[in-house]
Design an enzyme around this catalytic site. Sequence first.
Site, PDB file in Angstrom:
ATOM      1  N   ARG A 137      13.635   4.426  12.283  1.00 21.50           N
ATOM      2  CA  ARG A 137      12.326   5.274  12.433  1.00 21.50           C
ATOM      3  C   ARG A 137      11.448   5.057  13.432  1.00 21.50           C
ATOM      4  NH1 ARG A 137       9.293   4.756   6.521  1.00 21.50           N
ATOM      5  NH2 ARG A 137       8.241   6.525   7.534  1.00 21.50           N
ATOM      6  N   PRO A 140       0.687  -1.244  -0.087  1.00 19.92           N
ATOM      7  CA  PRO A 140      -0.106   0.036   0.002  1.00 19.92           C
ATOM      8  C   PRO A 140       0.890   1.331   0.003  1.00 19.92           C
ATOM      9  CG  PRO A 140      -0.060  -1.244   2.184  1.00 19.92           C
ATOM     10  CD  PRO A 140       0.591  -1.871   1.133  1.00 19.92           C
ATOM     11  N   GLU A 173      13.172  -9.481   1.420  1.00 25.35           N
ATOM     12  CA  GLU A 173      12.194  -8.185   2.016  1.00 25.35           C
ATOM     13  C   GLU A 173      13.015  -6.823   1.670  1.00 25.35           C
ATOM     14  OE1 GLU A 173      11.884  -8.254   6.309  1.00 25.35           O
ATOM     15  OE2 GLU A 173      10.894  -6.451   6.338  1.00 25.35           O
ATOM     16  N   ALA A 190       3.154  -0.949   4.872  1.00 24.98           N
ATOM     17  CA  ALA A 190       2.685  -1.025   6.148  1.00 24.98           C
ATOM     18  C   ALA A 190       2.504  -2.350   6.333  1.00 24.98           C
ATOM     19  CB  ALA A 190       1.694  -0.044   6.492  1.00 24.98           C
ATOM     20  N   ARG A 212       4.942  11.100  -2.464  1.00 24.08           N
ATOM     21  CA  ARG A 212       4.749  10.639  -1.044  1.00 24.08           C
ATOM     22  C   ARG A 212       6.043  10.792  -0.255  1.00 24.08           C
ATOM     23  NH1 ARG A 212       4.486   4.424   1.325  1.00 24.08           N
ATOM     24  NH2 ARG A 212       3.971   4.830   3.527  1.00 24.08           N
ATOM     25  N   ASN A 237       8.258  -5.363  -1.068  1.00 27.49           N
ATOM     26  CA  ASN A 237       8.236  -4.278  -0.239  1.00 27.49           C
ATOM     27  C   ASN A 237       6.588  -4.522   0.352  1.00 27.49           C
ATOM     28  OD1 ASN A 237       7.904  -2.005   1.148  1.00 27.49           O
ATOM     29  ND2 ASN A 237       9.017  -0.738  -0.053  1.00 27.49           N
ATOM     30  N   HIS A 260      12.894  -2.533   1.893  1.00 27.17           N
ATOM     31  CA  HIS A 260      12.346  -1.277   1.957  1.00 27.17           C
ATOM     32  C   HIS A 260      13.139  -0.089   1.542  1.00 27.17           C
ATOM     33  CE1 HIS A 260       9.568  -3.139   4.538  1.00 27.17           C
ATOM     34  NE2 HIS A 260      10.629  -3.984   5.370  1.00 27.17           N
ATOM     35  N   TYR A 298      11.208   8.542   1.389  1.00 28.20           N
ATOM     36  CA  TYR A 298      11.109   7.696   0.131  1.00 28.20           C
ATOM     37  C   TYR A 298      12.023   8.033  -1.131  1.00 28.20           C
ATOM     38  CZ  TYR A 298       7.867   5.785   3.365  1.00 28.20           C
ATOM     39  OH  TYR A 298       7.393   5.089   4.718  1.00 28.20           O
TER      40      TYR A 298
END
Length: 151
Positions: free
Chosen positions: A113, A16, A104, A83, A24, A80, A106, A29
């Site tokens: 964070r 998402p 995985e 959330a 964004r 990825n 990101h 990012y």
Amino acid sequence: MKPVIERGSIWVLNGPNLNLLGEREPGIYGGDSLADIEAHCVDAAHTAGFTMDFRQSNHEGELVAWIQEARTAAAGLAINAGAYTHTSVAVHDALRLLTIPIVEVHLSNIFAREEFRHRSYISATATGVVCGFGSHSYVLAISALAARMDL
Ligand code: DQA
């Protein structure tokens, strides 16, 4: 157009809000859009001799269905989950069904964070994790998958 030596397909699944990359929170990012990232992934996969299947969904169930599909269609998977990384037992359970290598991914360093981002339901199912390198995280993930398949 580079020749593609067919070693199978690397799948990259995105969760998402990643459809809005570029707009964004660019300070977190980066400025690349998801289409820019897809282009980098296609290049990286072709260079390593793989085709690329690159998808994004804002829906948990659709991601679960794609992970199940990847089980037989993909040679390796980079994911990825956005959330859903931090919330989804359903994504975790689907990934556990796979025997192919999983990375995985990101863009941001989730460990630097908020605390709620430090827990991942994906990591325990993955061969490895790449985070914190912006859009380059994806290229590193594809390179890691290709190297893993050379073993
Ligand atoms: C993300 C990190 C997640 O915590 C967040 O919810 C995202 C993007 C990343 O790529 O840095 O949507 O997965």
